[in-house]
Write a protein that holds these residues in place. Structure first.
Motif, PDB file in Angstrom:
ATOM      1  N   LEU A  41       0.837  -1.211   0.000  1.00  0.00           N
ATOM      2  CA  LEU A  41       0.000   0.000   0.000  1.00  0.00           C
ATOM      3  C   LEU A  41       0.875   1.266   0.000  1.00  0.00           C
ATOM      4  O   LEU A  41       1.899   1.303   0.683  1.00  0.00           O
ATOM      5  CB  LEU A  41      -0.890  -0.079   1.241  1.00  0.00           C
ATOM      6  CG  LEU A  41      -1.709   1.094   1.710  1.00  0.00           C
ATOM      7  CD1 LEU A  41      -3.068   0.583   2.200  1.00  0.00           C
ATOM      8  CD2 LEU A  41      -1.005   1.802   2.855  1.00  0.00           C
ATOM      9  N   SER A  42       0.477   2.271  -0.750  1.00  0.00           N
ATOM     10  CA  SER A  42       1.299   3.481  -0.882  1.00  0.00           C
ATOM     11  C   SER A  42       1.595   4.148   0.457  1.00  0.00           C
ATOM     12  O   SER A  42       2.711   4.586   0.705  1.00  0.00           O
ATOM     13  CB  SER A  42       0.606   4.504  -1.792  1.00  0.00           C
ATOM     14  OG  SER A  42       0.816   4.177  -3.135  1.00  0.00           O
ATOM     15  N   GLY A  66      -2.438  -1.262 -10.894  1.00  0.00           N
ATOM     16  CA  GLY A  66      -2.156  -1.955  -9.626  1.00  0.00           C
ATOM     17  C   GLY A  66      -3.008  -1.371  -8.504  1.00  0.00           C
ATOM     18  O   GLY A  66      -2.530  -0.565  -7.710  1.00  0.00           O
ATOM     19  N   SER A  72      -3.797   4.185  -3.625  1.00  0.00           N
ATOM     20  CA  SER A  72      -3.308   5.157  -4.611  1.00  0.00           C
ATOM     21  C   SER A  72      -4.484   5.723  -5.409  1.00  0.00           C
ATOM     22  O   SER A  72      -4.518   6.914  -5.727  1.00  0.00           O
ATOM     23  CB  SER A  72      -2.270   4.530  -5.551  1.00  0.00           C
ATOM     24  OG  SER A  72      -2.769   3.352  -6.153  1.00  0.00           O
ATOM     25  N   ASP A  90      -6.479  -4.201 -11.623  1.00  0.00           N
ATOM     26  CA  ASP A  90      -5.741  -5.207 -10.844  1.00  0.00           C
ATOM     27  C   ASP A  90      -6.086  -6.586 -11.374  1.00  0.00           C
ATOM     28  O   ASP A  90      -7.217  -6.867 -11.759  1.00  0.00           O
ATOM     29  CB  ASP A  90      -6.039  -5.118  -9.345  1.00  0.00           C
ATOM     30  CG  ASP A  90      -4.869  -5.639  -8.513  1.00  0.00           C
ATOM     31  OD1 ASP A  90      -4.204  -4.835  -7.833  1.00  0.00           O
ATOM     32  OD2 ASP A  90      -4.601  -6.863  -8.568  1.00  0.00           O
ATOM     33  N   VAL A  91      -5.089  -7.460 -11.376  1.00  0.00           N
ATOM     34  CA  VAL A  91      -5.270  -8.813 -11.900  1.00  0.00           C
ATOM     35  C   VAL A  91      -5.859  -9.738 -10.827  1.00  0.00           C
ATOM     36  O   VAL A  91      -6.363 -10.810 -11.137  1.00  0.00           O
ATOM     37  CB  VAL A  91      -3.892  -9.337 -12.403  1.00  0.00           C
ATOM     38  CG1 VAL A  91      -2.961  -9.702 -11.256  1.00  0.00           C
ATOM     39  CG2 VAL A  91      -4.040 -10.475 -13.382  1.00  0.00           C
ATOM     40  N   ASN A 118      -5.271  -8.695 -16.396  1.00  0.00           N
ATOM     41  CA  ASN A 118      -3.878  -8.324 -16.625  1.00  0.00           C
ATOM     42  C   ASN A 118      -3.815  -6.944 -17.300  1.00  0.00           C
ATOM     43  O   ASN A 118      -4.387  -6.753 -18.380  1.00  0.00           O
ATOM     44  CB  ASN A 118      -3.227  -9.389 -17.510  1.00  0.00           C
ATOM     45  CG  ASN A 118      -1.732  -9.179 -17.625  1.00  0.00           C
ATOM     46  OD1 ASN A 118      -1.221  -8.072 -17.437  1.00  0.00           O
ATOM     47  ND2 ASN A 118      -1.026 -10.242 -17.926  1.00  0.00           N
ATOM     48  N   ALA A 119      -3.105  -6.013 -16.679  1.00  0.00           N
ATOM     49  CA  ALA A 119      -3.037  -4.648 -17.206  1.00  0.00           C
ATOM     50  C   ALA A 119      -2.538  -4.625 -18.657  1.00  0.00           C
ATOM     51  O   ALA A 119      -2.972  -3.792 -19.456  1.00  0.00           O
ATOM     52  CB  ALA A 119      -2.131  -3.793 -16.323  1.00  0.00           C
ATOM     53  N   ASP A 137       2.294   0.769 -10.787  1.00  0.00           N
ATOM     54  CA  ASP A 137       2.602   0.168  -9.477  1.00  0.00           C
ATOM     55  C   ASP A 137       2.097  -1.280  -9.436  1.00  0.00           C
ATOM     56  O   ASP A 137       1.444  -1.682  -8.483  1.00  0.00           O
ATOM     57  CB  ASP A 137       1.921   1.005  -8.367  1.00  0.00           C
ATOM     58  CG  ASP A 137       2.364   0.599  -6.970  1.00  0.00           C
ATOM     59  OD1 ASP A 137       3.403  -0.065  -6.847  1.00  0.00           O
ATOM     60  OD2 ASP A 137       1.661   0.971  -6.006  1.00  0.00           O
TER      61      ASP A 137
HETATM   62  C1  LIG Z   1       2.092  -2.697  -4.992  1.00  0.00           C
HETATM   63  S1  LIG Z   1       0.469  -3.236  -5.216  1.00  0.00           S
HETATM   64  C2  LIG Z   1      -0.363  -1.760  -5.663  1.00  0.00           C
HETATM   65  C3  LIG Z   1      -0.531  -0.815  -4.518  1.00  0.00           C
HETATM   66  C4  LIG Z   1      -1.476   0.332  -4.767  1.00  0.00           C
HETATM   67  N1  LIG Z   1      -1.134   1.069  -5.960  1.00  0.00           N
HETATM   68  C5  LIG Z   1      -1.493   1.262  -3.573  1.00  0.00           C
HETATM   69  O1  LIG Z   1      -1.033   2.367  -3.657  1.00  0.00           O
HETATM   70  O2  LIG Z   1      -1.941   0.849  -2.508  1.00  0.00           O
HETATM   71  C6  LIG Z   1       0.578  -4.082  -6.751  1.00  0.00           C
HETATM   72  C7  LIG Z   1      -0.741  -4.614  -7.269  1.00  0.00           C
HETATM   73  O3  LIG Z   1      -0.536  -4.931  -8.654  1.00  0.00           O
HETATM   74  C8  LIG Z   1      -1.336  -6.052  -8.954  1.00  0.00           C
HETATM   75  N2  LIG Z   1      -0.810  -6.686 -10.176  1.00  0.00           N
HETATM   76  C9  LIG Z   1       0.253  -7.508 -10.298  1.00  0.00           C
HETATM   77  N3  LIG Z   1       0.406  -7.890 -11.569  1.00  0.00           N
HETATM   78  C10 LIG Z   1      -0.576  -7.291 -12.289  1.00  0.00           C
HETATM   79  C11 LIG Z   1      -0.956  -7.287 -13.640  1.00  0.00           C
HETATM   80  N4  LIG Z   1      -0.283  -8.015 -14.536  1.00  0.00           N
HETATM   81  N5  LIG Z   1      -2.003  -6.544 -14.018  1.00  0.00           N
HETATM   82  C12 LIG Z   1      -2.700  -5.811 -13.116  1.00  0.00           C
HETATM   83  N6  LIG Z   1      -2.400  -5.781 -11.805  1.00  0.00           N
HETATM   84  C13 LIG Z   1      -1.357  -6.503 -11.391  1.00  0.00           C
HETATM   85  C14 LIG Z   1      -1.242  -6.931  -7.711  1.00  0.00           C
HETATM   86  O4  LIG Z   1      -2.320  -7.828  -7.653  1.00  0.00           O
HETATM   87  C15 LIG Z   1      -1.226  -5.889  -6.586  1.00  0.00           C
HETATM   88  O5  LIG Z   1      -2.515  -5.714  -6.052  1.00  0.00           O
END
Ligand SMILES: C[S@@+](CC[C@H](N)C(=O)[O-])C[C@H]1O[C@@H](n2cnc3c(N)ncnc32)[C@H](O)[C@@H]1O
Length: 213
Positions: A41-42, A66, A72, A90-91, A118-119, A137
């Motif tokens: 989490l940020s 993400g 965020s 988010d995936v 998947n983004a 992120d």
């Molecule tokens: C570091 S966290 C994001 C934190 C968030 N931005 C915040 O500020 O609280 C990373 C997130 O990216 C997601 N993620 C990982 N691979 C992904 C993908 N290929 N496509 C979309 N989301 C993805 C994960 O499931 C996770 O929830």
């Protein structure tokens, strides 16, 4: 005894940064009680930075890659007028119940589009002409792909913000693992390619802020 300057200074910076408000404070608490990797989490300092950037840009279109529990995303909503649209991807749906609960309590909930998948597959399908802010992120090994997908769609004067760009300091290692190598490659590409003007800041795990030329 060796003084832990980084922890002490991080706390000092948090203590001397404006309040994030009750909703985000509660979201952080809930994430730390329920999620497996809550440190993703940020958090307050970075969240307030995202909020301030959003207030400066006053965006209409924001892409948050993400979502996790939505910290965020909610922080970046702060600069929205009535027409702004937030696309957050988010995936993973493990924390869908948390982000939906907090999005639903936000006055701008109608302006958030939550996308699950998947983004890399979703970004090209989004019908948005130009982004005002993109926040990267998600999967570190896909950072270069996210960049390639968004770089030409960020408007002139728009912002690209990338999280974890110091990756716990591992960008300095001579023998880099794959995640670190990709983050390092992206940091170099952004600054050398010439599309953006960039500042990489040692805030939390490193955050780079780039303005489109
Ligand atoms: C570091 S966290 C994001 C934190 C968030 N931005 C915040 O500020 O609280 C990373 C997130 O990216 C997601 N993620 C990982 N691979 C992904 C993908 N290929 N496509 C979309 N989301 C993805 C994960 O499931 C996770 O929830």
């Amino acid at each position: 005894m060796v003084r832990n300057w980084i922890e002490e200074l991080s706390k000092y910076a948090d203590d001397h940064t404006s309040s994030e408000g009750d909703l985000l404070r509660e979201l952080e608490r809930k994430t730390y009680l329920s999620a497996l990797s809550p440190q993703m989490l940020s958090g307050k300092l970075q969240g307030r930075l995202l909020s301030m950037l959003s207030k400066l840009v006053q965006p209409n279109f924001v892409l948050d890659i993400g979502t996790f529990t939505g910290y965020s995303c909610i922080s970046l909503l702060d600069g929205f007028g009535e027409d702004g649209l937030m696309y957050t991807i988010d995936v993973n749906d493990d924390y869908e119940h948390i982000r939906s609960e907090f999005f639903n309590r936000h006055p701008k909930r109608g302006q958030i589009k939550q996308l699950l998948g998947n983004a890399i597959d979703i970004i090209p399908t989004l019908d948005v002409e130009a982004w005002d802010i993109v926040f990267i992120d998600a999967n570190k090994q896909a950072y270069l792909d996210y960049y390639q997908l968004v770089k030409n769609k960020i408007r002139k004067g728009g912002l690209l913000i990338v999280d974890n760009v110091l990756w716990s300091g591992k960008v300095l290692d001579s023998n880099k693992d794959l995640d670190t190598k990709i983050i390092d490659d992206l940091n170099k590409l952004i600054v050398n390619e010439g599309l953006f003007e960039t500042v990489l800041m040692p805030v939390r795990d490193g955050i780079s802020i780039s303005i489109k030329k």
